[in-house]
Design a protein around this motif. Sequence first.
Motif, mmCIF file in Angstrom:
data_model
loop_
_atom_site.group_PDB
_atom_site.id
_atom_site.type_symbol
_atom_site.label_atom_id
_atom_site.label_comp_id
_atom_site.label_asym_id
_atom_site.label_seq_id
_atom_site.Cartn_x
_atom_site.Cartn_y
_atom_site.Cartn_z
ATOM 1 N N THR A 3 128.880 -23.330 -108.698
ATOM 2 C CA THR A 3 128.254 -22.686 -109.836
ATOM 3 C C THR A 3 128.877 -23.209 -111.116
ATOM 4 N N THR A 4 128.033 -23.594 -112.070
ATOM 5 C CA THR A 4 128.529 -24.057 -113.354
ATOM 6 C C THR A 4 128.574 -22.878 -114.316
ATOM 7 N N PHE A 5 129.709 -22.675 -114.919
ATOM 8 C CA PHE A 5 129.795 -21.591 -115.903
ATOM 9 C C PHE A 5 129.425 -22.102 -117.282
ATOM 10 N N ILE A 6 128.563 -21.367 -117.947
ATOM 11 C CA ILE A 6 128.167 -21.727 -119.303
ATOM 12 C C ILE A 6 128.772 -20.693 -120.236
ATOM 13 N N PRO A 7 129.478 -21.130 -121.288
ATOM 14 C CA PRO A 7 130.003 -20.147 -122.232
ATOM 15 C C PRO A 7 128.859 -19.385 -122.906
ATOM 16 N N LEU A 8 129.163 -18.175 -123.289
ATOM 17 C CA LEU A 8 128.124 -17.281 -123.771
ATOM 18 C C LEU A 8 127.378 -17.824 -124.983
ATOM 19 N N ASN A 9 128.082 -18.501 -125.876
ATOM 20 C CA ASN A 9 127.402 -18.933 -127.102
ATOM 21 C C ASN A 9 126.433 -20.088 -126.866
ATOM 22 N N ASN A 48 113.804 -26.545 -109.129
ATOM 23 C CA ASN A 48 112.703 -27.305 -109.685
ATOM 24 C C ASN A 48 111.609 -27.332 -108.631
ATOM 25 N N SER A 49 110.471 -26.740 -108.931
ATOM 26 C CA SER A 49 109.461 -26.575 -107.881
ATOM 27 C C SER A 49 108.861 -27.910 -107.457
ATOM 28 N N ALA A 50 108.972 -28.951 -108.283
ATOM 29 C CA ALA A 50 108.409 -30.244 -107.902
ATOM 30 C C ALA A 50 109.387 -31.048 -107.059
ATOM 31 N N THR A 51 110.630 -31.149 -107.523
ATOM 32 C CA THR A 51 111.584 -32.005 -106.809
ATOM 33 C C THR A 51 112.421 -31.241 -105.790
ATOM 34 N N LYS A 52 112.321 -29.904 -105.780
ATOM 35 C CA LYS A 52 113.102 -29.023 -104.897
ATOM 36 C C LYS A 52 114.594 -29.123 -105.165
ATOM 37 N N GLU A 53 114.946 -29.559 -106.361
ATOM 38 C CA GLU A 53 116.360 -29.638 -106.703
ATOM 39 C C GLU A 53 116.861 -28.242 -107.067
ATOM 40 N N ASN A 54 118.090 -27.931 -106.609
ATOM 41 C CA ASN A 54 118.647 -26.603 -106.819
ATOM 42 C C ASN A 54 119.893 -26.649 -107.659
ATOM 43 N N ILE A 55 120.018 -25.716 -108.585
ATOM 44 C CA ILE A 55 121.324 -25.582 -109.221
ATOM 45 C C ILE A 55 121.641 -24.106 -109.375
ATOM 46 N N SER A 56 122.894 -23.820 -109.600
ATOM 47 C CA SER A 56 123.220 -22.439 -109.911
ATOM 48 C C SER A 56 124.137 -22.434 -111.118
ATOM 49 N N VAL A 57 123.774 -21.626 -112.085
ATOM 50 C CA VAL A 57 124.576 -21.518 -113.296
ATOM 51 C C VAL A 57 124.956 -20.057 -113.486
ATOM 52 N N ALA A 58 125.994 -19.848 -114.273
ATOM 53 C CA ALA A 58 126.430 -18.473 -114.480
ATOM 54 C C ALA A 58 126.978 -18.327 -115.882
ATOM 55 N N THR A 59 127.008 -17.099 -116.311
ATOM 56 C CA THR A 59 127.654 -16.819 -117.581
ATOM 57 C C THR A 59 128.314 -15.462 -117.469
ATOM 58 N N ARG A 60 129.312 -15.227 -118.333
ATOM 59 C CA ARG A 60 129.945 -13.909 -118.251
ATOM 60 C C ARG A 60 130.556 -13.499 -119.572
ATOM 61 N N THR A 61 130.820 -12.214 -119.643
ATOM 62 C CA THR A 61 131.423 -11.665 -120.843
ATOM 63 C C THR A 61 132.565 -10.759 -120.430
ATOM 64 N N THR A 62 133.615 -10.724 -121.220
ATOM 65 C CA THR A 62 134.777 -9.921 -120.819
ATOM 66 C C THR A 62 134.693 -8.494 -121.345
ATOM 67 N N ASP A 63 133.734 -8.245 -122.195
ATOM 68 C CA ASP A 63 133.578 -6.901 -122.749
ATOM 69 C C ASP A 63 133.042 -5.965 -121.675
ATOM 70 N N ARG A 64 133.818 -4.951 -121.292
ATOM 71 C CA ARG A 64 133.326 -4.058 -120.243
ATOM 72 C C ARG A 64 132.633 -2.823 -120.808
ATOM 73 N N VAL A 65 132.875 -2.529 -122.060
ATOM 74 C CA VAL A 65 132.283 -1.324 -122.636
ATOM 75 C C VAL A 65 130.808 -1.578 -122.977
ATOM 76 N N ALA A 66 130.572 -2.659 -123.649
ATOM 77 C CA ALA A 66 129.192 -2.970 -124.002
ATOM 78 C C ALA A 66 128.931 -4.453 -123.771
ATOM 79 N N PRO A 67 128.865 -4.862 -122.507
ATOM 80 C CA PRO A 67 128.643 -6.273 -122.218
ATOM 81 C C PRO A 67 127.239 -6.693 -122.623
#
Lengths: 519, 217
Positions: A3-9, A48-67
């Motif tokens: 999984t590739t993590f993407i920074p929130l901004n 990708n529905s044409a090439t059947k290529e798969n990726i997984s990306v993720a993002t996260r925030t450390t704010d637990r009160v109002a993420p």
Amino acid sequence: MNTTFIPLNEFRSQMETLRRDKGMDFLRDMIGMDWGEDGLGVIYLLENSATKENISVATRTTDRVAPAIPTVSDLWKIANIYEREVFDFFGIIFNGHPNLRRLFLRNDWVGYPLRKDYDESEAVNPVRMYSENNQNDCTYTLAEDGTIKQIPDTLFDNNEYVINIGPQHPATHGVLRFRLSLEGEFINKVDIHCGYIHRGIEKISEKYPYPQILALTDRLDYLSAHQNRHALCMCIEKAMGLEVTERTQYIRTIMDELQRIDSHLLFISCAAMDLGALTTFIYGFRDREKLLDIMEEVTGGRLIQNYNVIGGVQADITPGFAEKVKTFCKDILNKLNEYNDVFTNNIITRKRMLGIGVLSTEDVISYGCTGGTGRASGWSCDVRKRHPYALYDKVDFKEIIYNNGDCYDRFLVRIDEIKESVRIIEQLIDSIPEGEYKVKTKPIIRIPEGSYHAAVEGSRGEFGVFIESKGDKSPYRIKFRPMGLPLIASMETMLKGNKIADLMAIGATLDYVIPDIDR
Amino acid sequence: MEMKKPIIKSIPYEEFKDNETLEALIKEINKERTNVVVGALDDLINWGRSNSLWSLTFATSCCGIEFMSVGAARYDFARFGFEVTRNSPRQADLIMVAGTITHKMAPVLKRLYDQMAEPKYVIAVGGCAISGGPFKGSYHVLNGVDKIIPVDVYIPGCPPRPEAILYGMMQLQRKVKIEKFFGGVNHKQKKEEQTDNYPLVITNVPQEITDKTEKEQ
Ligand code: SF4
């Protein structure tokens, strides 16, 4: 799974690139996560529905009160519902979501159950015996002071004519609830309520050891019991690096296909019953019983069969199995003609199904409607072809594709799929190799740290399992991809402008199972 | 006139389990005797009622599929007079709770039960309806419908076999057979089953009305 993590901004711009430039048009699943110290976040599985290529990306925030995370609901239509689910379970706010509110739980539910620090005690959430007040439709957003705020949001105007269908209604196949705004007989706006059979399976699974979780998957979509369990076993075996024997693969593939026939027979029966053709219902159940007899002999159960286990299957097939399956296969092909005579070619059926509830190919991909619904709209989405597992790359079968995307095509897809399943079974049944039906595993099963994903073609679409493990005997997080959630999400598009009686035909041919949607 | 044992044609009395409960019920009923005419009328009415139990189609999950099988070709519960299933609680005699009842569904179930006309019966089908079954540990599952409505017959299993469902329904028939319709002990919602023990459902009362009643008090 990487999984590739993407920074929130950068998240929003990168997702747009993925969607628009990389052609990742199928959002397979969206998995809310609570990483504890590392914060709350979401994993997106894209394809990708044409090439059947798969990726997984993720993002996260450390704010637990109002993420808060930017929404992607304008890029993929299904994200609208998925984001509501994640909000419901984790309390993550999606900035820019058109109407963010709970999906499964009641509005007055306290806390977010899938967070690790959720308080499960009775005192916090007792059984509330008063009905939910639906006048209080609302949206959740971030207030200026950084807390989550509920603001009233009326979905329906006061001068709209709104009727309520369900949760106790025979045509909703269980406990689903619609609110429809009508213009005469025509449907204007739809609001779908889920959660009447939300059993919290994902949360219970975090407490159970792996072999015990297996039992719960059968009860998700009880008409794809084998396939669901197959997916989970596959995922665990993949993680443990366990190879199952050739014999197991044969048995699993055959059982999966028998289960598919079982489910499609029930689909035909119930679709016919919803449209008022009781004869077909009786016919369908009559033939399904024969199949259940075979299954019962091998697995010991009629509906819930608990057959697949980690490393193989529960018990070997019985001596007369092959013969019985062959007789059944021959028989069912004749019976299909019978259904076609009494129901499929019937003028009333055609009138009620032809051209009703049309879904375009773009829509099914954007909504992620896999299974028969996707294939009836011309999307080749069969997991057995896209990412072959078990023996599906060795057998010869056709992926049934129709192009009109209406109720009638959705019905025909299932009829033809029964024939294909029979073909698959006939290719395998005579050549089941000798050998062990189960490899020995350690009494306590632990899977190494990491995240794993496996998917199978269930009876009504892609069923996926995602496991995040910390090396314990139970998972840190387990997520099942519901087959039905995209289907009911797409109903809004289909229902608009159709008559209220078409709701029955559309609901029947979508073939959803509610416990699978609500989990 | 004495209430007799509940006999079902073609199945011997001894083959049923749990005859004790029914016999205890009979004893209770026989404490207040009635005259022959009323008793004979009771018998007639009970014969009719027990052979035409109409159930509400109320299936929330897996057990519902087995319930459908019982209704279909092979098991065919029409043989026992259950074939009419009703979609409206107003027309139903009994509610088969087939499947898991969750927190969100609980008030709906209670309301359906309240809407049914007396005399009414409840059958809890499957582990989920009896005790929460496999989902007992869940935060959103009601552990047994008997917490909110009184249950007459429990059918264990996950899901129960169709034969078990039929057996359970026949047990209910026998229970119906030994009731007194005219006065006496009937399956009316008893005092202890009412509001004090089972919470009442009040739905969507508009704010103005609540304010008004509060003021009046
Ligand atoms: S008792 Fe078992 S089969 Fe019945 S609803 Fe519960 S989980 Fe499903």
